[in-house]
Design an enzyme around this catalytic site. Sequence first.
Site, PDB file in Angstrom:
ATOM      1  CE  LYS B  78      -3.862   2.054   2.585  1.00  0.00           C
ATOM      2  NZ  LYS B  78      -4.777   1.897   3.727  1.00  0.00           N
ATOM      3  CB  SER B 158      -8.021   3.946   2.809  1.00  0.00           C
ATOM      4  OG  SER B 158      -7.227   3.347   3.801  1.00  0.00           O
ATOM      5  CB  SER B 182      -8.531   1.265   5.787  1.00  0.00           C
ATOM      6  OG  SER B 182      -9.267   2.448   5.920  1.00  0.00           O
TER       7      SER B 182
END
Lengths: 95, 494, 480
Positions: B78, B158, B182
């Site tokens: 990420k 997210s 997330s």
Amino acid sequence: MSLDKATVSKIARLARIRVPDEDLEQLGDELNNILGWVEQLNEVDTADVPPMTSVVEMQLPRRQDVVNDGAYSEKVLGNAPDTENGFFVVPKVVE
Amino acid sequence: MVELTHLTIAEARDGLAGGVFSATELTEAHNTAIEAARPLNAMVLETADRARDMAARSDLRLAKGEGGMLEGIPLAIKDLFCTEGVRTTAGSHILDNFVPPYESTVTANLWRAGAVMLGKTNMDEFAMGSSNETSFFGPVENPWRKPGDNRPIVPGGSSGGSASIVAARAALAATGTDTGGSIRQPASFTGLVGLKPTYGRCSRWGIIAFASSLDQAGPLTRSVRDAAIMLSAMSGHDPKDSTSADLPVPDFEAALSGDIKGLRIGIPSEYRMDGLPEEIEKLWQQGIRWLEEAGAETREVSLPHTKYALPAYYIVAPAEASSNLARYDGVRYGLRVEGDDLTDMYERTRAEGFGAEVKRRVMIGTYVLSAGYYDAYYVQAQKIRTLIARDFQSAFDDVDVLLTPTAPSEAFAVGDKSDDPIAMYFNDVFTVPASMAGLPGVSVPSGLSETGLPLGLQLIGKAFDEETIVRTAGVLEAAAAFDAQPEAWWETGQ
Amino acid sequence: MIQGANGEWEVVIGLETHAQVVSNAKLFSGAATEFGAEPNSQVSFVDAAMPGMLPVINKVCVEQAVRTGLGLNAEINRHSIFDRKNYFYPDLPSNYQISQYKKPVVGEGKVIVDLEDGSVCEVGIERLHLEQDAGKSLHDQHPESTYVDLNRAGVALMEIVSKPDLRNAEQAGAYVRKVRAILRYLGTCDGNMEQGSMRCDVNVSVRKPGEPLGTRCEIKNVNSVRFVQQAIDYEARRQVDILEEGGTIDQETRLFDSDRGVTRPMRSKEEAHDYRYFPDPDLLPLELSEDFIEAIRADLPELPDQKKARFVEALGLSDYDAGVLVAEKEVADYFEKVVGGRDAKTAVNWVTGDLFGKLNESGREIAGSPVSPADLGGLIDLIADGTLSGRLAKEVFDAMFESGRPPAEIVEERGLKQVSDSGEIEALIDTIIAGNADKVAEYKSGKDKLFGFFVGQVMKASQGKANPKVVNDILREKLG
């Protein structure tokens, strides 16, 4: 608590985010929407409740007083938009 | 020939150890898959060459029998994790040229374990979002689509990019971060396992901060075993993070005994909310039955302050974020927009550099901390947080694990909720309470919705008791036997 | 009190002293704290507030704050919190300062301040807290730009807040000197105001006696005792003038312009600072155990007040002399080495008279004294045991200061040993008397003052080496 345009403008200044005049109203509406929703927290009686200071139960760790970091100015300056002679350069501050 | 992109970490580990294929082959297969998966917009940066180098080194180590826990395993990272020498953006324009001169502790742990970096994944800007629609780099698409329906579906957020790329089988696994859900919620939306450990289990050093008292790194994987392996590699005390727990890291994989006889499972009644889709209630009930059939006892428990968790979160998280994001000012790194003077430069840089959701949250955060409102909002929210934590503590006096749905709906279409921030916030209604209490949670893919999209069930455990939720998740996974896969529509050009 | 046009005004002063903590590394990072390094060469990623960076507190900085609190006779708070003080400035990289707001590490204390006239005044301490120092902004390198050096960003500061107990510039100056002395004795801050390791914010307000406190102005970053005093005098007068003309004082932040001796408002528009303090979520509360605090207390060095009391009691020094000696730890230490088992008053005179005189003349500090305490002690011994006469001692001392050489060497080399042999002296005296028969007659007829003439002649004849007492005794005998 409802925010008026002046307050929104003040918050934007505190947050150093430029909000053009014409956007203040809509932003205010969005923020008021959210603030209206969080208002429900006032229903909760928290009279004798301590605020959560930390999620983990532990002591604040303390480091030894040794110099083991820094001395890499090229790396520190490497991503800067503007530097001169090893300094970060910014538009002048009105002191 | 085994389909190299259809393996779990555990299977790949065996294949590499057994010399069935090399790390280089494994990585190359994934490089190719990532290219093919570009229509998903899940990656902001592909690092194919670096991946090849890392894989080559893994092959050398494997040949010497010196392979680490994740040797040769290709992962997507990420873009909130700072990777040394590799651009890291947090999904934001304000950092779109930032190249960190340091490596986050979690990713350093992964590379030390021998893993390979395929690239950086797209994400909601500064981790603020639950649909990956706020990224400067454009929305991410869920590999899953409703059969007969062409509309792009959100992967959740997210960590949407991470979820999407793993579900598309272009990365064996990925790292995510979870502040209010997330990792878990995108896992639920994409049919993956997503694990958020106890706050403090993984180091936050080098992870771009959103809400300091809530952020935690964790894995997104295709199996519970894989999540356990990843978690062991990612975790560990870090003296550079004052909130990092100084506890030994268990062998989480070893917790997968498959035995939950006598385990007490709590079903929080407050999670049965108004408007909860019937199919999710049904799946939840199914989950209860599966666990009971495996020998666990289930009982209702009460977490009375559940409904206040989400509004409290939307005070605490933005407040911390407003302060954490103050550093993005165009002075030392990132975007700078010239201005008439310093203040003008700050204001223009941040106005242009931050997207609308980030700006809204920074403004909310600034407001709730400001003079006159601090006690009414921030302190009140932190007190409610104490009550939420106490609710869990109380419940855990009687049970060992809690079972809840992960998300209040299946994945929705891109654009469906982006006009209504509060509707968007509700995606996290089941994940936020555990975050506020710092407790570990895992989402396990458990079924499909009526429209054919994945649904997850969440297990919440006691602090630092990831072993129990991993064990239970293993059983749930086996019972659910979720083996549906999305059709690779992106390979055939939509 | 200061005299206004229409009566007396009381000046109320409070001081906030920012003292850089003596430590190798910074408060929350491992970068070095040395002064004067190349720009941005002592900056860690944490100090530069790079994305993802986190603070970890330096244990020595915590100890130094506790030590200082104990030296200020203050309460140590076992539980304290670090808060973020949020504001934007280029020398504040994260745009928040990690400080302590409602729960500082040290609470109330007090400092005894010695004034010129020998009186003392007690100044209350409100609190002491730890916080990060900011970097340095240079505004004069370029017409349109400010250059920023973050070397100082993150260095530990102790902010010591006094109660508004001070009433005039003299007291304020004495307070700053006393606090500085305490910090230097403790070794927690080097107190170097020129270098900026200690700076003062001065809060000044005025009121008619008996009235409530007036509006105060804060004069920031004053970096010498003299400037503190000048700023107070100017500011108090400025405020009195405004009030006497019927105006009101605007609460504002001001700067002291040392070139012109005036205070002026800071040019940036005074926006109400809303610092939005909240507990730093990257840090946990600081918990100090009793054992930890007591260990530091047990290890405290003797502080100025205690040392002064000891000098007075054990060495019989006057309050004044003792006060002069303890004002600087280096001086007190030097003196103690000189005094050894010697006569204290003699030692005081040599140190505060001759040595200070020479040091001032040559612009040196006692640390740079060419005369070591051992050597000065040696000089005192030579006088005491009669080897060197008092009047020649000064010449020897001067030579010691020039050369850094020990007294015995110089005395030997220059043949300055005192002559005490009565036979030798008698011989000299006989010669003088023989050659000055007329003066002898004058003296014997009543001109007592001529005794000094004879002493002088003997001293001259002996190149100053004759033991004055022996000379006196024998002369008395011979002249009657």
